[in-house]
Scaffold this motif. Structure first.
Motif, PDB file in Angstrom:
ATOM      1  N   TYR A  73      -2.078  15.689  -8.903  1.00  0.00           N
ATOM      2  CA  TYR A  73      -4.013  16.429  -8.343  1.00  0.00           C
ATOM      3  C   TYR A  73      -3.992  15.656  -7.087  1.00  0.00           C
ATOM      4  O   TYR A  73      -5.161  16.116  -6.412  1.00  0.00           O
ATOM      5  N   SER A  74      -3.941  14.756  -6.365  1.00  0.00           N
ATOM      6  CA  SER A  74      -4.346  14.642  -5.520  1.00  0.00           C
ATOM      7  C   SER A  74      -3.331  14.352  -4.755  1.00  0.00           C
ATOM      8  O   SER A  74      -3.715  14.780  -2.696  1.00  0.00           O
ATOM      9  N   ALA A  75      -2.078  13.921  -4.627  1.00  0.00           N
ATOM     10  CA  ALA A  75      -1.091  13.078  -3.515  1.00  0.00           C
ATOM     11  C   ALA A  75      -0.583  15.315  -2.999  1.00  0.00           C
ATOM     12  O   ALA A  75      -0.921  16.064  -3.022  1.00  0.00           O
ATOM     13  N   GLN A  76      -0.191  14.666  -1.348  1.00  0.00           N
ATOM     14  CA  GLN A  76      -0.101  16.435  -0.365  1.00  0.00           C
ATOM     15  C   GLN A  76       1.184  15.371   0.205  1.00  0.00           C
ATOM     16  O   GLN A  76       1.661  13.863   0.329  1.00  0.00           O
ATOM     17  N   ALA A  77       2.019  16.858   0.457  1.00  0.00           N
ATOM     18  CA  ALA A  77       3.415  15.928   0.924  1.00  0.00           C
ATOM     19  C   ALA A  77       3.853  14.912   1.885  1.00  0.00           C
ATOM     20  O   ALA A  77       4.562  14.442   2.528  1.00  0.00           O
ATOM     21  N   ARG A  85      -8.288   4.250  -6.927  1.00  0.00           N
ATOM     22  CA  ARG A  85      -6.608   4.043  -8.065  1.00  0.00           C
ATOM     23  C   ARG A  85      -6.828   4.091  -9.428  1.00  0.00           C
ATOM     24  O   ARG A  85      -6.045   2.870  -9.897  1.00  0.00           O
ATOM     25  N   TYR A  86      -7.180   4.760  -9.771  1.00  0.00           N
ATOM     26  CA  TYR A  86      -6.975   4.505 -11.671  1.00  0.00           C
ATOM     27  C   TYR A  86      -5.755   5.133 -12.461  1.00  0.00           C
ATOM     28  O   TYR A  86      -5.317   4.249 -13.175  1.00  0.00           O
ATOM     29  N   ASN A  87      -5.065   6.686 -12.268  1.00  0.00           N
ATOM     30  CA  ASN A  87      -4.402   6.031 -12.448  1.00  0.00           C
ATOM     31  C   ASN A  87      -3.168   7.339 -11.485  1.00  0.00           C
ATOM     32  O   ASN A  87      -3.279   8.548 -10.656  1.00  0.00           O
ATOM     33  N   LEU A  88      -2.459   6.137 -10.784  1.00  0.00           N
ATOM     34  CA  LEU A  88      -1.617   6.662  -9.718  1.00  0.00           C
ATOM     35  C   LEU A  88      -0.278   8.129 -10.009  1.00  0.00           C
ATOM     36  O   LEU A  88      -0.278   8.576  -9.283  1.00  0.00           O
ATOM     37  N   VAL A  89      -0.158   8.044 -11.676  1.00  0.00           N
ATOM     38  CA  VAL A  89       0.737   9.210 -11.754  1.00  0.00           C
ATOM     39  C   VAL A  89       0.524  10.329 -11.768  1.00  0.00           C
ATOM     40  O   VAL A  89       0.928  11.316 -10.949  1.00  0.00           O
ATOM     41  N   ASN A 107      -2.358   4.805   1.680  1.00  0.00           N
ATOM     42  CA  ASN A 107      -3.970   3.917   2.140  1.00  0.00           C
ATOM     43  C   ASN A 107      -4.653   5.193   3.016  1.00  0.00           C
ATOM     44  O   ASN A 107      -4.466   5.821   3.889  1.00  0.00           O
ATOM     45  N   LYS A 108      -5.000   6.388   1.982  1.00  0.00           N
ATOM     46  CA  LYS A 108      -5.417   7.562   1.966  1.00  0.00           C
ATOM     47  C   LYS A 108      -6.357   8.319   1.327  1.00  0.00           C
ATOM     48  O   LYS A 108      -7.033   7.430   0.119  1.00  0.00           O
ATOM     49  N   ASN A 152       0.976  -1.239  -0.048  1.00  0.00           N
ATOM     50  CA  ASN A 152       0.058  -0.039   0.247  1.00  0.00           C
ATOM     51  C   ASN A 152       0.993   1.016  -0.118  1.00  0.00           C
ATOM     52  O   ASN A 152       0.830   2.242   0.484  1.00  0.00           O
ATOM     53  N   LYS A 153       1.921   1.007  -0.755  1.00  0.00           N
ATOM     54  CA  LYS A 153       2.950   1.775  -0.576  1.00  0.00           C
ATOM     55  C   LYS A 153       3.951   2.595  -1.503  1.00  0.00           C
ATOM     56  O   LYS A 153       3.746   1.765  -2.684  1.00  0.00           O
TER      57      LYS A 153
END
Length: 427
Positions: A383-387, A374-378, A367-368, A52-53
């Motif tokens: 557009y979604s990830a946070q620091a 999870r269609y597209n991790l890139v 796991n957030k 999950n990472k």
């Protein structure tokens, strides 16, 4: 130690948007020994569960002034030239080596927590910045910020000595560039001296160029040409150059940067906050210019969050060009990883997850809620990830943060001392 990351999703950045699912990375003697399979002769001293990472190359902050964290939230919502000359520079005149050390440690702690494994810095008292880099385990390209005021020969001498004392130190994590601040703070004669010493030592150049409209207007009024054309005529681009900002460019400027293979550090957050406008990133990329990403200093951003810069790079250029395909997610992530490594001249060592490269790797906790579905991790990275999703940080095969806990920095001590330094500067 030898480290095995097991069962992770991996974005190598070695191939366009390639995600390897449920696989492994073996790290030996600070380098990546294998990606995917685990060699039979590999013995792990430590195993990290990557379930999950997402493992990806550490982020490269290609332009900043990290000790300026001491001025964070001090001079905001001001015109650029008022901010710089009336608020920031008078306080910088009061800086001590101790201030710069603690401001640097504060920023390095922030960057590690946010997944930055390498940064390019230009400032004062750079021996203190180098000490902070050495102690913390992060990687950096360092430059003494130079202007033509005061004793020019002493400044040239200090640049030589800084290179001799620090280039290649900290197990190779520290590299040194020459750092003439900008054409408006360095006259032609002084720039010529900096170019000479950089050529003598084999240094690249880290410089601010074409950041504001006023800078362009002043350059044409004084010299009849743009800052880009001015330093081109001086021969500065004969050396490997990292040009910060490059917001206001003509077609001729872009052609010059492309011809001379100049790397550009785009700083969208700082450019927005200081009202300096929108860089022609799409046009530069189409011409083959290597465009990296930076935060600039915390006095003009006001953070060192490279995931925010990735997001801004992807969004702003769509709005600026009116083209929704401008700067797709993978391009923005490249700007923050391998393009940054190229800009610093270390892309043979870091910037991708490949066998033989140094192990500068970050792990994001997927796991957030904002990573589902999870269609597209890139796409999620832009557009979604946070620091705050960064859970583990490895530089040179050494764990600097694990399970969100810093391993090489006493964060409470750093914050306490940085606050004391800041109060003495502003009070």
């Amino acid at each position: 130690m030898n480290i095995l990351i097991k069962n992770a999703s991996i974005l190598t950045m070695a191939e366009e948007a390639q995600i390897m699912e449920n696989t492994n990375i073996a790290i030996e003697n600070g380098k990546i020994k294998s990606v995917g399979f685990v060699p039979e002769d590999f013995k792990a001293d430590k195993t990290i569960d990557g379930t999950n990472k997402l493992a990806m190359p550490g982020l490269v902050n290609a332009h900043t002034h990290i000790a300026m964290s001491l001025f964070r939230n001090y001079a905001d919502d001001l015109p650029f030239w008022t901010w710089l000359f009336e608020r920031i520079m008078p306080r910088e005149d009061k800086l001590t080596p101790e201030d710069v050390y603690w401001g640097s440690m504060l920023s390095i702690a922030e960057m590690i927590r946010f997944g930055v494994t390498t940064f390019a810095d230009m400032y004062f008292f750079m021996d203190e910045v180098a000490k902070a880099v050495e102690e913390s385990g992060i990687r950096a390209s360092l430059s003494i910020g130079l202007s033509d005021s005061g004793d020019q020969e002493l400044k040239i001498k200090n640049t030589k000595e800084f290179y001799d004392n620090w280039h290649g130190k900290a197990d190779g994590r520290i590299t040194v560039m020459a750092g003439p601040h900008a054409p408006y703070s360095c006259g032609p004669e002084f720039l010529a001296k900096v170019i000479d010493v950089a050529a003598e030592k084999g240094m690249g150049i880290h410089i601010h160029l074409s950041e504001s409209k006023k800078e362009i207007e002043d350059s044409f009024n004084l010299r009849g040409k743009s800052p880009i054309k001015h330093v081109y005529d001086l021969g500065l681009f004969e050396l490997p150059t990292l040009a910060a900002h490059c917001v206001h460019l003509s077609d001729e400027d872009i052609d010059i940067l492309a011809e001379k293979k100049v790397s550009v550090a785009n700083n969208p957050g700082s450019n927005l906050k200081l009202g300096n406008g929108f860089a022609r990133v799409e046009d530069m990329l189409k011409k083959g210019i290597n465009v990296a990403l930076g935060t600039d200093g915390s006095a003009s951003n006001n953070n060192l969050n490279m995931f925010e810069e990735i997001n801004l790079a992807a969004l702003i250029n769509k709005g600026y060009t009116g083209d929704t395909t401008s700067i797709p997610a993978i391009t923005a992530v490249k700007m923050a990883t391998i393009n940054g490594a190229k800009a610093l001249g270390i892309d043979k060592e870091v910037g991708t997850i490949e066998v033989g490269k140094k192990a500068d790797i970050i792990l994001l906790d997927l796991n957030k809620p904002h990573f589902y579905p999870r269609y597209n991790l890139v796409a999620s990275l832009a557009y979604s990830a946070q620091a705050s999703d960064v859970e583990t940080v490895i530089v040179d095969g050494k764990i600097l943060m694990e399970n969100y806990e810093l391993k090489t920095i006493d964060l409470e001590k750093v914050m306490f001392n940085a606050e004391i330094c800041a109060k003495s500067l502003i009070g």
